[in-house]
Design an enzyme around this catalytic site. Structure first.
Site, short mmCIF file in Angstrom:
data_model
loop_
_atom_site.label_atom_id
_atom_site.label_comp_id
_atom_site.label_asym_id
_atom_site.label_seq_id
_atom_site.Cartn_x
_atom_site.Cartn_y
_atom_site.Cartn_z
N GLY A 90 0.84 -1.20 0.00
CA GLY A 90 0.00 0.00 0.00
C GLY A 90 0.87 1.23 0.00
O GLY A 90 2.10 1.14 0.06
N GLY A 92 2.80 3.51 1.52
CA GLY A 92 3.41 3.63 2.84
C GLY A 92 3.99 5.01 3.08
O GLY A 92 4.28 5.39 4.22
N ARG A 93 4.17 5.73 2.01
CA ARG A 93 4.77 7.07 2.18
C ARG A 93 4.30 8.02 1.10
O ARG A 93 4.96 9.04 0.84
CB ARG A 93 6.28 6.97 2.17
CG ARG A 93 6.81 6.27 0.93
CD ARG A 93 8.25 6.48 0.85
NE ARG A 93 8.85 5.67 -0.18
CZ ARG A 93 10.09 5.80 -0.57
NH1 ARG A 93 10.84 6.71 -0.01
NH2 ARG A 93 10.58 5.03 -1.50
N LYS A 113 4.61 12.01 -2.90
CA LYS A 113 5.45 10.92 -2.35
C LYS A 113 6.39 11.50 -1.30
O LYS A 113 7.04 12.51 -1.54
CB LYS A 113 6.24 10.29 -3.49
CG LYS A 113 6.96 9.01 -3.12
CD LYS A 113 7.34 8.26 -4.40
CE LYS A 113 8.22 7.06 -4.11
NZ LYS A 113 8.55 6.33 -5.35
N GLY A 126 7.64 6.72 6.42
CA GLY A 126 6.74 7.51 5.58
C GLY A 126 7.41 8.62 4.79
O GLY A 126 6.76 9.38 4.09
N ARG A 176 3.98 13.42 -8.05
CA ARG A 176 3.92 12.56 -9.23
C ARG A 176 2.56 12.70 -9.91
O ARG A 176 1.54 12.82 -9.25
CB ARG A 176 4.13 11.12 -8.78
CG ARG A 176 4.08 10.11 -9.91
CD ARG A 176 4.70 8.81 -9.48
NE ARG A 176 3.94 8.13 -8.47
CZ ARG A 176 4.41 7.11 -7.74
NH1 ARG A 176 5.62 6.65 -7.93
NH2 ARG A 176 3.65 6.54 -6.83
N ASP A 252 3.87 -4.76 -7.55
CA ASP A 252 3.29 -3.55 -6.96
C ASP A 252 3.90 -2.29 -7.59
O ASP A 252 3.42 -1.19 -7.35
CB ASP A 252 3.51 -3.52 -5.44
CG ASP A 252 4.98 -3.70 -5.07
OD1 ASP A 252 5.55 -4.74 -5.43
OD2 ASP A 252 5.55 -2.79 -4.44
N ASN A 253 4.93 -2.47 -8.40
CA ASN A 253 5.51 -1.31 -9.09
C ASN A 253 5.15 -1.28 -10.57
O ASN A 253 5.74 -0.51 -11.33
CB ASN A 253 7.04 -1.31 -8.93
CG ASN A 253 7.45 -1.06 -7.48
OD1 ASN A 253 6.69 -0.47 -6.71
ND2 ASN A 253 8.63 -1.50 -7.12
N ASP A 262 7.18 4.00 -10.35
CA ASP A 262 7.88 3.73 -9.09
C ASP A 262 9.37 3.55 -9.30
O ASP A 262 9.87 2.45 -9.53
CB ASP A 262 7.29 2.52 -8.37
CG ASP A 262 6.43 2.96 -7.20
OD1 ASP A 262 5.96 4.11 -7.23
OD2 ASP A 262 6.24 2.17 -6.26
P1 AMP Z 1 9.08 0.47 -3.09
O1 AMP Z 1 10.27 -0.42 -2.97
O2 AMP Z 1 9.40 1.93 -3.06
O3 AMP Z 1 8.22 0.13 -4.24
O4 AMP Z 1 8.22 0.23 -1.77
C1 AMP Z 1 7.65 -0.99 -1.37
C2 AMP Z 1 6.65 -0.75 -0.26
O5 AMP Z 1 7.31 -0.19 0.88
C3 AMP Z 1 5.53 0.21 -0.62
O6 AMP Z 1 4.36 -0.23 0.01
C4 AMP Z 1 6.03 1.52 -0.06
O7 AMP Z 1 4.99 2.41 0.21
C5 AMP Z 1 6.72 1.06 1.21
N1 AMP Z 1 7.77 2.00 1.63
C6 AMP Z 1 8.97 2.22 1.02
N2 AMP Z 1 9.68 3.14 1.68
C7 AMP Z 1 8.95 3.50 2.75
C8 AMP Z 1 9.14 4.42 3.84
N3 AMP Z 1 10.25 5.14 3.96
N4 AMP Z 1 8.14 4.53 4.73
C9 AMP Z 1 7.02 3.80 4.63
N5 AMP Z 1 6.78 2.93 3.65
C10 AMP Z 1 7.73 2.77 2.72
MG MG Z 2 6.63 0.80 -4.97
#
Ligand code: AMP
Ligand code: MG
EC number: 2.7.7.-
Length: 487
Positions: A90, A92-93, A113, A126, A176, A252-253, A262
């Protein structure tokens, strides 16, 4: 042109309700300030580029202010990460602030973001750091300028907010833009949590808003899946043709629209290397440069699995079968154009493959080779490029075939050939070391370098005076920069 407070919102995703996303307010950054903005992206929202310099712009995109009609939501999704299923991911940030319509009737998701914690933050804080925000901004705008489908970036806002990674850094936000932020992982989430009603609602939403022409087909969902397969085949063909390595092709990306989405540890190839792994955490090379092609299909299969409630398995398999031939056709078409060819011959594929093998063995710069190949006649260009190769006999044999192929291709002047080739062979690409230089300057408070680099990359095919430094091979320190997953 619109003022910032004149944006028109219509928050269609938010209206799907709490099963799909959660209301969360952005957490403001301390002392928000503009790092860089994209005039081209501002135009998508009908915004006057000058408003980017106003304090209210940094307040809006630094999480301090919101439009009355915005409805910030964190979306829920899941996905396959490095081949294994993660049941809940989901935003997350990041937050979907709302959907905006422009005067041309296009709608754009505004996604902020680095906006703070959400129910999906898991162990994360976040936040996004300045470094990764600049990388995402530059990459999305650079890909778009190359003609590669991508999410867009409006701006980066920097701040004084401390954020801990391996060391203390500063928080930033990137705004974005995309027509949708729905990922393959959205469908997987509702499939694996066994929520057929919501899954059907999601499928209707995507079909109605993003694939309305598929409604006319006898099996609309199947038509939509086929279109997604086609768009992915084309996008990945462009990545391969231009040397773009995504780095984290988790489901998810992957965007449901077939756009590059992403950005983490992405890279553009400097020297051609089919086995290049840009993500330092990808120990097995699952997402290596050449693996992007089969992984594209793997990801589409994961989406297909999640669509089995709507489409028969046989039909899904048949649609998946379109991927590879479509990919190959697009890729070969692009590579022919990069070689300056206007016609198709059966032996073009081996001609491309032999060249890439020679480049691989000699560590030849992938971007500059094609650019220089168009600078002069085929005969002169190969004579000059020869010095870059170690296997001279191999290169000479290739060069003879290439010159003969060019001679058979057509009767055009060198000027026509050059113009045609320069229109598809960029001079400027986002090399990791160029991003690194711009980041280092920005981290010490000087945003001029990131702005200049963005400017050069926004016209990658056009030689621009004063931008020579962006059309060079990397120095030794810039060749093997280590970049890991999200930051
Ligand atoms: P990503 O590798 O950026 O595609 O992130 C994978 C998952 O981790 C996604 O659900 C992001 O929202 C979450 N995520 C990545 N970095 C952070 C962060 N610093 N704080 C909270 N969630 C994160
Ligand atoms: Mg991602």
């Amino acid at each position: 042109m619109k003022a910032l407070d004149e944006l028109t919102f219509d928050n269609r995703f938010a209206r799907l309700g709490d099963a799909f996303s959660t209301h969360v307010l952005p957490e403001p950054l301390d002392a928000p300030r503009l790092v860089v903005a994209s005039d081209a992206a501002m135009a998508l929202l009908d915004l006057d580029p000058a408003v980017a310099e106003t304090p209210v712009f940094a307040e809006l995109f630094g999480g301090h202010k919101l439009w009355a009609e915005a409805e910030p939501r964190a979306m829920v999704y899941s996905g396959h990460q490095f081949g294994g299923y993660t049941p809940q991911l989901g935003d997350g940030r990041g937050l979907l602030l709302g959907e905006v319509y422009n005067q041309a009737g296009e709608h754009w998701d505004l996604h902020l973001k680095g906006a703070g914690m959400t129910p999906y933050s898991r162990m994360g804080d976040g936040r996004a750091v300045l470094r990764s925000s600049i990388r995402e901004f530059l990459a999305s705008e650079a890909l778009h300028a190359l003609g590669i489908p991508s999410s867009r970036a409006l701006c980066v806002i920097g701040s004084d907010t401390p954020v801990w990674r391996e060391k203390q850094e500063r928080g930033a936000m990137v705004l974005r833009l995309a027509h949708s932020h729905i990922r393959f992982g959205h469908f997987e989430y509702f499939y694996y949590t066994k929520k057929p009603e919501q899954q059907a609602e999601l499928a209707e939403h995507v079909l109605n808003l993003h694939y309305p022409e598929c409604r006319e087909q006898p099996e609309p969902y199947l038509a939509m899946f086929r279109e997604i397969v086609e768009r992915n085949a084309e996008m990945i063909a462009k990545w391969q043709a231009y040397g773009f390595c995504h780095g984290v092709m988790n489901t998810d990306n992957m965007s449901i629209l077939g756009i590059t989405f992403d950005f983490g540890p992405f890279a553009f190839l400097d020297d051609f290397d089919a086995h290049f792994i840009c993500n330092h955490s990808d120990h097995e090379g699952r997402y290596s440069f050449s693996n992007q092609v089969p992984i594209g299909q793997w990801n589409l299969s994961a989406l297909a699995q999640a669509l089995t409630p709507f489409i028969s398995v046989d039909a899904l398999k048949e649609a998946l079968g379109l991927y590879l031939p479509l990919y190959q056709a697009h890729y070969l078409d692009l590579m022919r154009r990069r070689l300056g060819l206007t016609t198709a011959e059966d032996d073009d594929q081996p001609l491309v493959e032999r060249l890439l093998k020679l480049m691989q063995n000699s560590g030849v710069d992938y971007t500059l080779f094609f650019r220089r190949l168009g600078d002069e006649s085929a005969a002169l260009a190969v004579a000059h490029l020869r010095d870059d190769f170690v296997d001279l006999a191999g290169f000479d044999a290739w060069a003879e075939q290439y010159k003969a192929r060019v001679a058979r291709d057509g009767d055009y002047s060198q000027e026509q050939r050059r113009d045609r080739m320069h229109a598809v062979n960029p001079l400027y690409i986002l090399r990791n070391y160029l991003a690194q230089n711009a980041i280092a300057a920005a981290e010490s408070g000087d945003y001029s370098e990131v702005r200049r680099l963005h400017e050069a990359l926004s016209k990658p095919f056009e030689e621009q005076p004063g931008m020579e430094q962006y059309a060079q091979r990397p120095p030794d320190w810039g060749k093997h920069l280590e970049i890991s997953c999200s930051s």
